[in-house]
Motif scaffolding. Structure first.
Motif, PDB file in Angstrom:
ATOM      1  N   GLN A 151       0.812  -1.228   0.000  1.00  0.00           N
ATOM      2  CA  GLN A 151       0.000   0.000   0.000  1.00  0.00           C
ATOM      3  C   GLN A 151       0.845   1.277   0.000  1.00  0.00           C
ATOM      4  N   ILE A 181       1.670   3.306  -3.220  1.00  0.00           N
ATOM      5  CA  ILE A 181       0.692   4.121  -3.954  1.00  0.00           C
ATOM      6  C   ILE A 181       1.187   5.553  -4.130  1.00  0.00           C
ATOM      7  N   TYR A 190      -0.238   7.657 -11.926  1.00  0.00           N
ATOM      8  CA  TYR A 190      -0.854   6.890 -13.017  1.00  0.00           C
ATOM      9  C   TYR A 190      -1.841   7.760 -13.771  1.00  0.00           C
ATOM     10  N   LEU A 243     -12.421  13.756 -14.724  1.00  0.00           N
ATOM     11  CA  LEU A 243     -12.466  14.429 -13.434  1.00  0.00           C
ATOM     12  C   LEU A 243     -13.931  14.579 -13.056  1.00  0.00           C
ATOM     13  N   TYR A 244     -14.183  14.866 -11.784  1.00  0.00           N
ATOM     14  CA  TYR A 244     -15.559  15.166 -11.369  1.00  0.00           C
ATOM     15  C   TYR A 244     -15.985  16.451 -12.049  1.00  0.00           C
ATOM     16  N   GLU A 276     -10.097  22.476  -5.915  1.00  0.00           N
ATOM     17  CA  GLU A 276     -10.615  21.598  -4.867  1.00  0.00           C
ATOM     18  C   GLU A 276     -10.376  20.131  -5.225  1.00  0.00           C
ATOM     19  N   GLN A 277     -10.651  19.852  -6.478  1.00  0.00           N
ATOM     20  CA  GLN A 277     -10.528  18.488  -6.962  1.00  0.00           C
ATOM     21  C   GLN A 277      -9.073  18.012  -6.941  1.00  0.00           C
ATOM     22  N   TYR A 281      -8.105  17.301  -3.481  1.00  0.00           N
ATOM     23  CA  TYR A 281      -8.701  16.045  -3.023  1.00  0.00           C
ATOM     24  C   TYR A 281      -7.905  14.852  -3.530  1.00  0.00           C
ATOM     25  N   LEU A 282      -7.606  14.879  -4.827  1.00  0.00           N
ATOM     26  CA  LEU A 282      -6.880  13.751  -5.414  1.00  0.00           C
ATOM     27  C   LEU A 282      -5.472  13.643  -4.828  1.00  0.00           C
ATOM     28  N   GLN A 317      -4.621  14.543  -1.799  1.00  0.00           N
ATOM     29  CA  GLN A 317      -4.743  14.011  -0.436  1.00  0.00           C
ATOM     30  C   GLN A 317      -5.036  12.518  -0.447  1.00  0.00           C
ATOM     31  N   LEU A 318      -5.788  12.076  -1.474  1.00  0.00           N
ATOM     32  CA  LEU A 318      -6.041  10.637  -1.599  1.00  0.00           C
ATOM     33  C   LEU A 318      -4.734   9.886  -1.832  1.00  0.00           C
ATOM     34  N   LYS A 319      -3.818  10.550  -2.536  1.00  0.00           N
ATOM     35  CA  LYS A 319      -2.520   9.926  -2.769  1.00  0.00           C
ATOM     36  C   LYS A 319      -1.703   9.868  -1.481  1.00  0.00           C
ATOM     37  N   LYS A 361      -2.440  18.445   3.074  1.00  0.00           N
ATOM     38  CA  LYS A 361      -3.133  19.493   2.327  1.00  0.00           C
ATOM     39  C   LYS A 361      -2.176  20.634   1.978  1.00  0.00           C
ATOM     40  N   LYS A 397     -15.207  25.304 -12.550  1.00  0.00           N
ATOM     41  CA  LYS A 397     -15.649  23.912 -12.507  1.00  0.00           C
ATOM     42  C   LYS A 397     -15.090  23.185 -13.722  1.00  0.00           C
ATOM     43  N   GLN A 424      -5.344  17.048 -15.452  1.00  0.00           N
ATOM     44  CA  GLN A 424      -5.153  15.631 -15.181  1.00  0.00           C
ATOM     45  C   GLN A 424      -3.668  15.262 -15.122  1.00  0.00           C
TER      46      GLN A 424
END
Lengths: 439, 331
Positions: free
Chosen positions: B89, B92, B97, B104-105, B112-113, B116-117, B119-121, B125, B148, B161
């Motif tokens: 893990q 990651i 990748y 994207l959302y 913001e997005q 978020y991505l 932080q997921l990695k 922040k 947006k 991206q």
């Protein structure tokens, strides 16, 4: 764990910030109340509409006073001076609702069968019943006189029976408490079903959105699909609970305002024909009844009920929303979800119907007991049964079955989800879903 | 005895060197989807600091392999090591990748997005914000932060991206068709960024169907076809293996037919097209393994004036097609 928190937060914020969510949150209670008010106003206005009815009393048995009643919506007009045909013509041309014709017959039984009512359209049932009641009252009195029955004596001979309910330790119990239990059961079961359908669908749409926007692969290269699914389900539930919370607040505010406005009117709406003594009696009875009711409510297993509500609500929602998530993962767009919705909606509907029919009729009957054990229907059915007191062993069996199924279903859903989110193109069949489980 | 031991020692030495120098080693990976085998005993080694081309026809198993490296799916058997450690893990954060199916959302704001991505990695922040500021400024897109995603064009969204893929400074970058959706100017910008990231020490796995960019960027390649690896190694070595000892020549002569006949008596000849000034005889000539280019040249100069003489070097495109064709015939 941190990642799960992040996902929950994002899902929650994304839902709550959504314009339709905001509009729905504040508008739907208003809409609901508005609809109820509209129906009430319409019914009221139609009830209050005055119907003028002309009558021709050829029998001369009725006095004008016989047609005076407390029904404010019907006004009778005596045109007995004219014959039947003229009266018919007159009422047809004039502003009358209809013509009541009482033929000339001295035999009351014959007369009762031959009274006629003429009108343009088929008459309102309520009006017709009112007329029949008026006529019946008079004719009954006449008949009794004819048979030599003393009307006063008859009136005095009437007896009203009202059974007092006691439990075996001799305490008085309330009849209302059963209604209250039912209300709680139905309310809780129905609420759960609504919650599952609304927010389960939301979970499903959110999964489909991630698939169609193709962000899914980016996300799951950072987190496990299971984390994503769980975060989605929990995040959506939090948004849903917030929405329910706001709804209940807005609804109670509206209710307070409504009762402040209409409350006065309601209290003056006491039946006119009741005498002061009767009113006093009713009031006393109500008073003691409410007192008993309150003590009974406190004697209910409130803590248990609250805990069970929490447990089944959560268990039911998580169980179903993970199925919804799996469905969302299996398809590419919302129209393709139809074929998979059946197995979700069916047990939900079954739960509510069984709840309405058998739980209320017989809370501890076989059907109610069995379906409060079967995991897919148990959240709803058991929630409805709980206020009536459920044996411990049944609760334990039902809860453990729910937990086991919940874990199993989440595991299966996660497997389908994990494979499905990366599958694009054709709509999978059940057979393919089964294959996915083995990947 | 002495003579036999030297190659053996060399072999061991090579192996150790390989282990040290390879960032990613994929060993004997097998992946089945039901009855379908997506990867059949595939092994690749990606040298540190290189750009590695992962090639193959559609549906060959590239994406399956990439997903296994990203721990999106698990292999049925086999082992993947990153920097000598079996994948876990914590890796990651070390992998960036950019999938082929990306997005994207749409209703989320760009900044913001990206946060978020990041932080997921696993970035904090604060750290993520710092990196994002750097990249947004570099690409001159700072004013997109509060837009947006649905307001952006496809190319713009691709830039975001790309940033999201590289911002956490991963050791290993995996790009699946990174240039799709970009205009030539932006494609060049991205290409330069990839080269710079490599120069800064990142290792890049690059999967594409655009062979000219393979030619341009990749030092090593692996070719996967029908779930099997059919080719891998240094691109220059592979080219050497695939060369067919064929030369393209242009000859000035008045007796075209006669010269052509004379050459074809000695060598394998086929007609070809070339950019020539005069009306020259243009030919593709294949020599035997025992002959050298000088043998051919000497022969040609004795017959006519040579204006062009060049060895035909197979390009990545030809290698791809040849290898896949051969695999199809064998399989």
């Amino acid at each position: 764990m941190d990642k799960l928190k992040l996902i929950i937060k994002r899902e929650f914020v994304a839902k709550v910030r959504n314009k339709t969510f905001i509009v729905m949150t504040f508008l739907s209670p208003l809409l609901m109340v508005g609809m109820i008010a509209l129906v009430a106003i319409l019914t009221k206005s139609s009830l209050e509409k005055k119907h003028t009815i002309a009558y021709v009393d050829a029998s001369n048995m009725f006095a004008i006073n016989d047609f005076k009643n407390d029904d404010k919506t019907i006004e009778y007009k005596n045109i007995s001076a004219t014959d039947k045909e003229t009266a018919k013509r007159l009422t047809q041309e004039g502003e009358y609702y209809g013509l009541l014709y009482i033929p000339n017959d001295t035999k009351i039984d014959e007369l009762a069968k031959n009274i006629q009512f003429f009108s343009e359209d088929s008459p309102n049932m309520v009006v017709l019943e009112s007329i029949e009641r008026t006529l019946k009252d008079k004719l009954q009195t006449l008949k009794r006189k004819e048979l030599g029955i003393d009307v006063k004596l008859l009136e005095n001979s009437k007896v009203n029976v009202s059974i007092k309910l006691l439990n075996y330790s001799g305490e008085r119990t309330s009849k209302l408490i059963n209604g209250l239990k039912m209300a709680f059961g139905i309310g809780a079961g129905y609420l759960l079903m609504m919650f599952i359908i609304i927010y389960g669908n939301m979970v499903m749409r959110s999964v489909i959105e991630e698939k169609t926007s193709r962000i899914i692969e980016v996300i799951i290269s950072s987190v496990k699909p299971f984390q994503l699914m769980l975060g989605k389900v929990i995040g959506t539930a939090s948004a849903g609970l917030l929405q329910f919370f706001i709804w209940s607040i807005v609804l109670s505010i509206i209710m307070v305002i409504a009762s402040a406005i209409f409350g006065v009117e309601m209290s003056t709406n006491v039946p006119l024909h009741s005498t002061p003594e009767q009113m006093e009696l009713v009031k006393n009875a109500m008073g003691s009844e409410i007192e008993i009711l309150v003590t009974e409510i406190w004697k209910l297993p409130l803590g248990l009920m609250f805990f069970m509500f929490f447990f089944y609500f959560l268990g039911g929602y998580l169980l179903y929303s993970s199925i919804y998530a799996a469905i969302g993962a299996a398809v590419d767009n919302e129209t393709d979800t139809q074929q998979f919705m059946m197995p979700v909606i069916l047990p939900l509907m079954l739960g509510v119907y069984i709840g309405f029919s058998s739980v209320i009729g017989d809370p501890h009957g076989t059907i109610a007991t069995v379906f409060s054990m079967i995991p897919l229907t148990s959240p709803i059915v058991m929630l409805m049964r709980i206020p009536f007191g459920v044996p411990w062993w049944q609760l334990v069996v039902s809860m453990s079955l729910l937990i086991v199924t919940f874990v199993g279903v989440i595991w299966l859903a996660a497997k389908i989800y994990r494979v499905g989110i990366l599958m694009y193109g054709k709509k999978p069949s059940y057979k393919e879903l089964y294959k996915w489980l083995k990947y | 005895m002495e003579l036999g031991l030297v190659p053996f020692k060399k072999c061991i030495f090579e192996k150790i060197k390989n282990l040290m120098n390879n960032l990613l080693v994929v060993k004997n990976i097998v992946k089945n989807y039901g009855d379908y085998t997506a990867l059949n005993d595939v092994s690749i080694s990606v040298p540190k600091g290189s750009i590695f081309g992962l090639l193959g026809p559609n549906g060959a198993g590239k994406t399956s392999l990439i997903r296994i490296i990203n721990q999106i799916t698990m292999p049925d058997s086999g082992l993947v090591t990153l920097d000598g450690e079996p994948l876990n893990q914590s890796h990651i954060l070390q992998i960036g990748y950019l999938p082929e199916e990306r997005g994207l959302y749409k209703s989320m704001k760009v900044g913001e997005q990206a946060l978020y991505l990041a932080q997921l990695k696993g970035m904090s922040k604060k750290e993520a914000k710092k990196q994002l500021d750097y990249w947004f400024e570099k690409f001159d897109i700072s004013d997109w932060w509060n837009k947006k995603v649905q307001e952006l064009s496809k190319g713009m969204a691709q830039k975001v991206q790309f940033i999201v893929t590289v911002m956490h400074k991963p050791k290993l970058l995996i790009f699946d068709e990174p240039f799709s959706g970009f205009d030539p100017i932006n494609a060049n910008l991205i290409k330069d960024e990839i080269l710079q990231l490599r120069d800064e020490g990142a290792t890049v796995i690059f999967s594409t169907h655009r062979m000219e960019s393979v030619e341009e960027l990749c030092e090593h390649i692996a070719l996967i076809d029908k779930s099997n690896k059919i080719l891998d190694g240094k691109l220059s070595d592979i080219k050497r293996d695939f060369k067919s000892n064929t030369y393209k020549v242009a000859l000035k002569t008045v007796e075209k037919e006669k010269v052509k006949r004379q050459i074809s008596e000695k060598f394998e000849v086929s007609p070809t097209q070339m950019n020539v000034l005069d009306d020259e005889l243009t030919l593709k000539i294949k020599i035997k393994n025992t002959e050298t280019s000088n043998d051919l040249l000497n022969f040609l100069t004795s017959k006519a004036t040579v204006s062009h003489f060049a060895e035909v070097i197979p390009n990545a495109n030809e290698i791809f097609i040849q290898a896949v064709k051969k695999n199809t015939q064998n399989g």
